[in-house]
Write a protein that holds these residues in place. Structure first.
Motif, mmCIF file in Angstrom:
data_model
loop_
_atom_site.group_PDB
_atom_site.id
_atom_site.type_symbol
_atom_site.label_atom_id
_atom_site.label_comp_id
_atom_site.label_asym_id
_atom_site.label_seq_id
_atom_site.Cartn_x
_atom_site.Cartn_y
_atom_site.Cartn_z
ATOM 1 N N LYS A 89 -64.227 -15.725 -66.533
ATOM 2 C CA LYS A 89 -63.302 -15.501 -67.645
ATOM 3 C C LYS A 89 -63.504 -14.114 -68.255
ATOM 4 N N GLY A 90 -64.780 -13.717 -68.394
ATOM 5 C CA GLY A 90 -65.067 -12.419 -68.992
ATOM 6 C C GLY A 90 -64.551 -11.272 -68.154
ATOM 7 N N LEU A 91 -64.755 -11.345 -66.838
ATOM 8 C CA LEU A 91 -64.301 -10.260 -65.963
ATOM 9 C C LEU A 91 -62.777 -10.174 -65.941
ATOM 10 N N THR A 92 -62.111 -11.325 -65.859
ATOM 11 C CA THR A 92 -60.653 -11.297 -65.855
ATOM 12 C C THR A 92 -60.113 -10.804 -67.192
ATOM 13 N N SER A 93 -60.747 -11.216 -68.279
ATOM 14 C CA SER A 93 -60.345 -10.709 -69.598
ATOM 15 C C SER A 93 -60.580 -9.204 -69.685
ATOM 16 N N GLY A 94 -61.660 -8.727 -69.063
ATOM 17 C CA GLY A 94 -61.915 -7.297 -69.044
ATOM 18 C C GLY A 94 -60.829 -6.539 -68.305
ATOM 19 N N VAL A 95 -60.353 -7.104 -67.191
ATOM 20 C CA VAL A 95 -59.244 -6.473 -66.464
ATOM 21 C C VAL A 95 -57.990 -6.462 -67.331
ATOM 22 N N LEU A 96 -57.754 -7.555 -68.067
ATOM 23 C CA LEU A 96 -56.605 -7.603 -68.980
ATOM 24 C C LEU A 96 -56.727 -6.534 -70.062
ATOM 25 N N GLY A 97 -57.933 -6.391 -70.619
ATOM 26 C CA GLY A 97 -58.145 -5.336 -71.611
ATOM 27 C C GLY A 97 -57.930 -3.950 -71.038
ATOM 28 N N ALA A 98 -58.420 -3.721 -69.820
ATOM 29 C CA ALA A 98 -58.217 -2.425 -69.175
ATOM 30 C C ALA A 98 -56.735 -2.163 -68.923
ATOM 31 N N ALA A 99 -55.987 -3.232 -68.576
ATOM 32 C CA ALA A 99 -54.547 -3.081 -68.366
ATOM 33 C C ALA A 99 -53.854 -2.652 -69.657
ATOM 34 N N TYR A 100 -54.299 -3.214 -70.785
ATOM 35 C CA TYR A 100 -53.705 -2.812 -72.069
ATOM 36 C C TYR A 100 -54.052 -1.367 -72.410
ATOM 37 N N VAL A 101 -55.304 -0.981 -72.144
ATOM 38 C CA VAL A 101 -55.715 0.399 -72.426
ATOM 39 C C VAL A 101 -54.922 1.381 -71.567
ATOM 40 N N LEU A 102 -54.742 1.063 -70.290
ATOM 41 C CA LEU A 102 -53.942 1.931 -69.417
ATOM 42 C C LEU A 102 -52.518 2.071 -69.936
ATOM 43 N N LYS A 103 -51.917 0.950 -70.304
ATOM 44 C CA LYS A 103 -50.553 0.990 -70.834
ATOM 45 C C LYS A 103 -50.475 1.802 -72.121
ATOM 46 N N ALA A 104 -51.445 1.580 -73.016
ATOM 47 C CA ALA A 104 -51.445 2.302 -74.288
ATOM 48 C C ALA A 104 -51.609 3.802 -74.070
ATOM 49 N N ALA A 105 -52.528 4.180 -73.173
ATOM 50 C CA ALA A 105 -52.736 5.600 -72.905
ATOM 51 C C ALA A 105 -51.496 6.233 -72.293
ATOM 52 N N GLY A 106 -50.847 5.523 -71.382
ATOM 53 C CA GLY A 106 -49.632 6.060 -70.788
ATOM 54 C C GLY A 106 -48.496 6.163 -71.782
ATOM 55 N N ASP A 107 -48.323 5.135 -72.615
ATOM 56 C CA ASP A 107 -47.225 5.144 -73.583
ATOM 57 C C ASP A 107 -47.423 6.195 -74.666
ATOM 58 N N ALA A 108 -48.689 6.483 -75.002
ATOM 59 C CA ALA A 108 -48.943 7.492 -76.027
ATOM 60 C C ALA A 108 -48.463 8.867 -75.580
ATOM 61 N N GLY A 109 -48.454 9.105 -74.262
ATOM 62 C CA GLY A 109 -48.087 10.423 -73.751
ATOM 63 C C GLY A 109 -46.619 10.602 -73.444
ATOM 64 N N THR A 110 -45.860 9.497 -73.309
ATOM 65 C CA THR A 110 -44.442 9.602 -72.980
ATOM 66 C C THR A 110 -43.636 8.656 -73.842
#
Length: 539
Positions: free
Chosen positions: A204-225
């Motif tokens: 559960k922790g590892l999958t949640s970590g991937v979910l968190g990383a997915a949100y961070v990637l999206k946030a970083a991308g959206d902040a730039g465009t």
């Protein structure tokens, strides 16, 4: 065939169906076990989505106000990172912008919990080995778990599509498919992780970590465009969800990416499931040192929970910086819209827009920290039900010492999170370190009250311990969307966070409710520990 298998309805299979023998019975068993949890998850996700159009109609009553909101949101990089770019100014498009990604996150969490619960957790507790003694195919448990997740996500998608159809049938279908599809992406991802690890908690922790990383990637991308076209956004499954663009010229082809990810990850999970023994994993647990170095119950609790504390701390650090960066632009975001101003002031108090916005962000950090304290307290219940507590308590370790070690991590960790979150918030804002840290520490009273409730449930009502999650989730929902939905004060008062002074900015804070919540936390914790001391374990 064993009596237990016969009771579950397993019958022998032959030929090509042997790999999936017993899938139907396992699916029925999974749905029966989750007959309360899954409907609650579905209703929470769907309810959040369906409540948003009415709230937005009150906030942005005219097309001109919606167009201004779209321009101001897209011009603010912090708002784009927190939510996503706005692709249209209709009520439907704004609803998809405001809640679509967060509904997808909740669907993903629901899905990973279901899949891990009915795969790795069954193996970890030994129940799967007993069931496998009957005519159960090697891949039947995984298939049943994925089908249970599919049933839940299908319900979410259909209810969202039906409930949002009034805003436009095409957009409603796109939004429903996007949320449900994201849930299945993380269901199949959890299926892979469940084959790799020996621990359900780690899965559960590892999958949640991937979910968190997915949100961070999206946030970083959206902040730039401003149009969601960043490579980082497209690397995230959550970025796919937003780029379906429900109610804003739907991109149906993006659903093919989601479907391809589900099929590819499912194929990998099925391949791995067929190549290992029950209870084994491809990443076995690393053996500990020949000579143990843990001399106290507290050090054992820290060893078990240090990874969780570190992960939450890093999350609060990043979130605080993002929230702090949004404060200066609060006035620009709200503009002249009185309804939006009223919502923020209901959440953060009447002490000026900037202070109210800060108080809102501090309150959000506090409500999220309550999820940490509940998870940390419930680790006691997990150690008990997995029978790992018995070897510890068989030595010269009393129950209160054992429980106290975990509670120090839980309650002390909550203080640490709020201090780190406050420091990061002040860093992102650039000033007011003292007032912000003080405001964050005030939230600890409500956090500890929910932690005390979790202790009471674990100690006195262990079978209902999962109810602590429901209490924390209700408080989060009330604090997050309650003011926007203009809920009556009696409904808002259900959450302990509603009774705290709105700091920073309050000229005459009321400290009575803070002391009352601290007293309540102590009473609940003491009662729970007393009950734990008296009752038998695993009962």
């Amino acid at each position: 065939m064993t009596a237990a298998a016969q009771a579950l309805g397993f019958t022998p299979r032959t030929g090509g169906s042997r790999q999936l023998a017993g899938t139907g019975a396992l699916l029925r068993l999974a749905l029966r076990r989750d007959r309360v949890m899954l409907p609650v998850w579905v209703l929470v996700v769907v309810g959040m989505v369906l409540a948003m159009p009415g709230s937005l109609e009150q906030t942005y009553g005219t097309a001109a106000e919606r167009a201004d909101a779209m321009r101001s949101m897209n011009a603010n990089s912090s708002m784009r990172a927190l939510y996503s770019p706005v692709f249209g100014d209709s009520i439907g498009a704004l609803s998809a912008w405001r809640i679509g990604v967060y509904a997808a996150i909740l669907a993903a969490v629901m899905s990973l919990i279901v899949v891990v619960r009915h795969t790795r957790e069954e193996e970890e507790t030994g129940r799967q080995e007993m069931i496998s003694a009957a005519m159960v195919g090697r891949r039947a448990p995984l298939t049943a778990a994925l089908l249970a997740a599919f049933v839940a996500n299908a319900a979410v998608g259909l209810l969202i599509a039906g409930g949002m159809a009034g805003q436009g049938s095409a957009g409603a279908l796109a939004l429903g498919l996007g949320v449900a599809g994201t849930g299945m992406v993380f269901a199949t991802m959890a299926a892979i992780v469940a084959q790799l690890t020996e621990s359900a908690r780690l899965a559960k922790g590892l999958t949640s970590g991937v979910l968190g990383a997915a949100y961070v990637l999206k946030a970083a991308g959206d902040a730039g465009t401003e149009d969601g076209s960043s490579v980082l956004t497209w690397l995230s499954p959550l970025g796919w969800t937003q780029n379906i663009r429900a109610y804003a010229g739907e991109r149906w082809w993006v659903l093919l990416l989601i479907a391809a990810a589900i099929v590819a990850q499912g194929a990998v999970a099925y391949n791995l499931a067929g190549r290992r023994d029950v209870g084994m994993s491809f990443l076995p647990t690393r053996p500990g040192p020949a000579k143990g170095g843990l001399g106290t119950a507290g050090s054992l609790a820290w060893r078990l929970q240090r990874g969780s504390v570190l992960g939450w701390t890093l999350g609060f650090l990043a979130s605080g910086v993002v929230f702090g960066g949004m404060v200066e632009g609060a006035a620009d975001i709200v503009g002249d819209n009185e309804n939006t101003r009223d919502v923020i002031e209901r959440m953060g108090g009447q002490s000026g827009l900037t202070d109210a916005f800060l108080a809102t962000m501090v309150g959000l950090l506090g409500m999220v920290a309550s999820l940490y304290v509940v998870a940390s307290v419930l680790r006691l219940h997990g150690e008990e039900t997995s029978q790992r507590a018995e070897p510890v308590l068989a030595n010269a370790v009393g129950r209160l010492r054992w429980a106290g070690g975990h509670l120090v991590i839980a309650f002390g960790g909550a203080v640490l999170l709020m201090l780190v979150g406050g420091l990061a918030l002040a860093l992102g804002y650039g000033k007011d370190l003292g007032p912000i840290l003080g405001a964050c520490l005030v939230q600890v009273a409500a956090i500890w009250a929910l932690g005390g409730l979790a202790v009471l449930l674990v100690g006195a009502f262990p079978r209902a311990a999962v109810g602590a999650w429901a209490a924390a989730g209700i408080c989060l929902a009330i604090g997050w969307i309650g003011p926007a939905l203009d809920l009556p004060q009696v409904a808002l008062d259900i959450s302990p966070f509603s009774h705290l002074p709105k700091l920073p900015g309050a000229t005459a804070p009321a400290w009575g409710p803070v002391l009352a919540l601290l007293t309540l936390a102590c009473a609940l914790t003491t009662t729970g520990l007393a009950a734990l001391h008296r009752r038998d374990l695993t009962t």
